[in-house]
Scaffold this motif. Structure first.
Motif, PDB file in Angstrom:
ATOM      1  N   VAL A  67       0.549  -1.276  -0.092  1.00 15.62           N
ATOM      2  CA  VAL A  67      -0.087  -0.181  -0.124  1.00 15.62           C
ATOM      3  C   VAL A  67       0.553   1.310  -0.180  1.00 15.62           C
ATOM      4  O   VAL A  67       0.535   2.030  -0.672  1.00 15.62           O
ATOM      5  CB  VAL A  67      -0.257   0.127   1.156  1.00 15.62           C
ATOM      6  CG1 VAL A  67      -1.454   1.246   1.152  1.00 15.62           C
ATOM      7  CG2 VAL A  67      -1.794  -1.168   1.174  1.00 15.62           C
ATOM      8  N   ARG A  68       2.090   1.308   0.579  1.00 13.22           N
ATOM      9  CA  ARG A  68       2.780   2.585   1.112  1.00 13.22           C
ATOM     10  C   ARG A  68       3.217   3.180  -0.175  1.00 13.22           C
ATOM     11  O   ARG A  68       3.315   4.143  -1.361  1.00 13.22           O
ATOM     12  CB  ARG A  68       3.626   2.101   1.819  1.00 13.22           C
ATOM     13  CG  ARG A  68       3.174   2.762   4.032  1.00 13.22           C
ATOM     14  CD  ARG A  68       4.323   2.567   4.594  1.00 13.22           C
ATOM     15  NE  ARG A  68       3.759   2.224   5.672  1.00 13.22           N
ATOM     16  CZ  ARG A  68       3.322   3.313   6.578  1.00 13.22           C
ATOM     17  NH1 ARG A  68       3.660   4.779   5.307  1.00 13.22           N
ATOM     18  NH2 ARG A  68       2.772   3.841   7.570  1.00 13.22           N
ATOM     19  N   LYS A  69       3.391   1.439  -1.526  1.00  6.52           N
ATOM     20  CA  LYS A  69       4.617   1.699  -2.560  1.00  6.52           C
ATOM     21  C   LYS A  69       3.594   2.139  -3.589  1.00  6.52           C
ATOM     22  O   LYS A  69       3.480   3.153  -4.556  1.00  6.52           O
ATOM     23  CB  LYS A  69       5.213   0.269  -3.238  1.00  6.52           C
ATOM     24  CG  LYS A  69       6.602  -0.291  -2.450  1.00  6.52           C
ATOM     25  CD  LYS A  69       6.718  -1.735  -3.166  1.00  6.52           C
ATOM     26  CE  LYS A  69       7.451  -2.334  -2.822  1.00  6.52           C
ATOM     27  NZ  LYS A  69       8.271  -3.171  -2.765  1.00  6.52           N
ATOM     28  N   LEU A  70       2.404   1.579  -3.598  1.00  9.09           N
ATOM     29  CA  LEU A  70       1.509   2.500  -4.141  1.00  9.09           C
ATOM     30  C   LEU A  70       0.790   4.282  -3.586  1.00  9.09           C
ATOM     31  O   LEU A  70       0.428   4.865  -4.922  1.00  9.09           O
ATOM     32  CB  LEU A  70      -0.075   2.240  -4.232  1.00  9.09           C
ATOM     33  CG  LEU A  70      -0.981   0.300  -4.416  1.00  9.09           C
ATOM     34  CD1 LEU A  70      -1.603   0.184  -4.374  1.00  9.09           C
ATOM     35  CD2 LEU A  70       0.151   0.314  -5.887  1.00  9.09           C
ATOM     36  N   GLU A  71       1.020   4.608  -2.568  1.00  3.69           N
ATOM     37  CA  GLU A  71       1.160   6.154  -1.936  1.00  3.69           C
ATOM     38  C   GLU A  71       2.002   6.378  -2.649  1.00  3.69           C
ATOM     39  O   GLU A  71       1.656   7.486  -3.124  1.00  3.69           O
ATOM     40  CB  GLU A  71       0.927   5.678  -1.119  1.00  3.69           C
ATOM     41  CG  GLU A  71      -0.884   4.869  -0.227  1.00  3.69           C
ATOM     42  CD  GLU A  71      -0.420   4.968   0.989  1.00  3.69           C
ATOM     43  OE1 GLU A  71       0.800   5.540   1.988  1.00  3.69           O
ATOM     44  OE2 GLU A  71      -1.105   4.683   1.875  1.00  3.69           O
ATOM     45  N   GLY A  72       3.498   5.960  -3.006  1.00  2.68           N
ATOM     46  CA  GLY A  72       4.311   7.155  -3.559  1.00  2.68           C
ATOM     47  C   GLY A  72       3.984   7.067  -4.834  1.00  2.68           C
ATOM     48  O   GLY A  72       5.124   7.809  -5.751  1.00  2.68           O
ATOM     49  N   THR A  73       2.906   6.273  -5.760  1.00  2.00           N
ATOM     50  CA  THR A  73       3.652   6.461  -6.757  1.00  2.00           C
ATOM     51  C   THR A  73       2.287   7.052  -7.221  1.00  2.00           C
ATOM     52  O   THR A  73       1.558   7.094  -8.883  1.00  2.00           O
ATOM     53  CB  THR A  73       3.361   4.841  -7.304  1.00  2.00           C
ATOM     54  OG1 THR A  73       2.733   4.237  -7.246  1.00  2.00           O
ATOM     55  CG2 THR A  73       4.811   3.917  -7.382  1.00  2.00           C
ATOM     56  N   ALA A  74       1.317   7.055  -6.486  1.00  2.00           N
ATOM     57  CA  ALA A  74      -0.273   7.360  -7.373  1.00  2.00           C
ATOM     58  C   ALA A  74      -0.366   8.643  -7.817  1.00  2.00           C
ATOM     59  O   ALA A  74      -1.130   8.599  -8.674  1.00  2.00           O
ATOM     60  CB  ALA A  74      -0.966   7.366  -5.869  1.00  2.00           C
TER      61      ALA A  74
END
Length: 305
Positions: A163-170
């Motif tokens: 989830v944190r990786k997704l947030e970093g590329t959102a």
């Protein structure tokens, strides 16, 4: 301005009544109630609220921790509200996105969250380097023994990392998915995203993009309709949708810049040529504009050339 309340407790032993009294006193006629851990992002009541919110609505909570346990999750929820033309207010904190002061406070929180993520990454790298230098090899005895609780915690940790990786590329993929799905096919959208981001990070495959979208739908941060099947399009309609998407994503991108991105995507012109010229892009944009696929000046776009 309709006020919609959200009240949450973690366990059945806790009561929602104090929150409900404050929300009603603040003017909330509709209140969504939930019993769930703050660390759990898959909350049905919150997902329904985000799906039903309308432009002009304001989501109200008693305190920020009733909505989210992490700043990153809070910012994601507020981004969903912003995209829908809705607002957010916390009664116990200086956050009210209907006011300039509240919006500024939120921006400061976002900057602090980014700094915190960078510091955590650096501390993690430093710790790993130190452990390797001392000859220590990582490992969890409970995991090696197949302990169920340890395996459960590992799955949760991996999920949180994802989830944190997704947030970093959102910032790169989320606006494109929100605007173009399901009208644009997944493979076209992935190629559009890769052409836009260039070589920054790993390439976006169709499956990677779908998985990200499915996760955000599950958390209520995207509507389920983004997962619908895309309609079949004629070749020229596909190209119009792609160039219209490029123009909307980057209004300052020149015709020559769009042409270069189409070549990077290995798209062929309507006549089958691999070489794109600004005149070919202009023709597609003008046709897309006549079909209402390109936003006008009211959306902050430059006039079509």
């Amino acid at each position: 301005m309709p006020l919609i309340g959200y009240a949450r407790v973690s366990t059945a032993e806790q009561t929602l009544e104090p929150q409900l009294r404050e929300l009603r006193a603040a003017g909330c006629a509709l209140i969504h109630e939930e019993q769930a851990s703050g660390a759990d992002r898959s909350r049905p009541a919150l997902a329904r609220l985000l799906a039903q919110v309308r432009p002009g609505d304001t989501l109200v909570v008693v305190r920020l921790d009733r909505l989210a346990r992490s700043l990153s999750h809070l910012l994601q929820v507020i981004e969903v509200l912003k995209a829908k033309g809705a607002h957010f207010r916390s009664l116990g904190d200086p956050i009210d996105t209907t006011t300039p002061q509240g919006t500024f406070s939120l921006q400061v929180m976002g900057a602090v969250a980014e700094l915190e993520r960078a510091l955590i990454r650096e501390r993690t790298r430093a710790g790993l380097r130190s452990a390797r230098a001392q000859g220590r090899i990582g490992g969890n005895p409970a995991l090696k023994a197949g302990d169920r609780e340890a395996l459960r915690k590992l799955r949760l940790a991996r999920d949180e990392t994802y989830v944190r990786k997704l947030e970093g590329t959102a910032d790169a993929w989320l606006p494109l998915v929100r605007r173009h799905r399901p009208d644009m096919a997944w493979d076209d959208l992935a190629r559009l995203l890769n052409a836009r981001t260039g070589r920054d990070g790993p390439a976006w495959s169709v499956e990677r993009l779908k998985r990200a979208a499915r996760r955000y739908v599950r958390d209520g941060l995207l509507p389920p309709t983004v997962l619908d099947r895309a309609p079949r399009r004629a070749p020229d309609d596909r190209l119009m949708a792609i160039v219209a998407g490029m123009r909307h994503a980057d209004p300052d991108l020149t015709l020559a810049g769009i042409a270069r991105r189409l070549e990077d995507m290995r798209e062929r012109t309507p006549r089958g040529s691999a070489k794109w010229y600004p005149s070919s892009v202009r023709m597609l944009l003008q046709r897309a504009d006549r079909m209402g696929m390109v936003g006008g000046a009211s959306e902050g776009q430059r006039p079509l050339p």
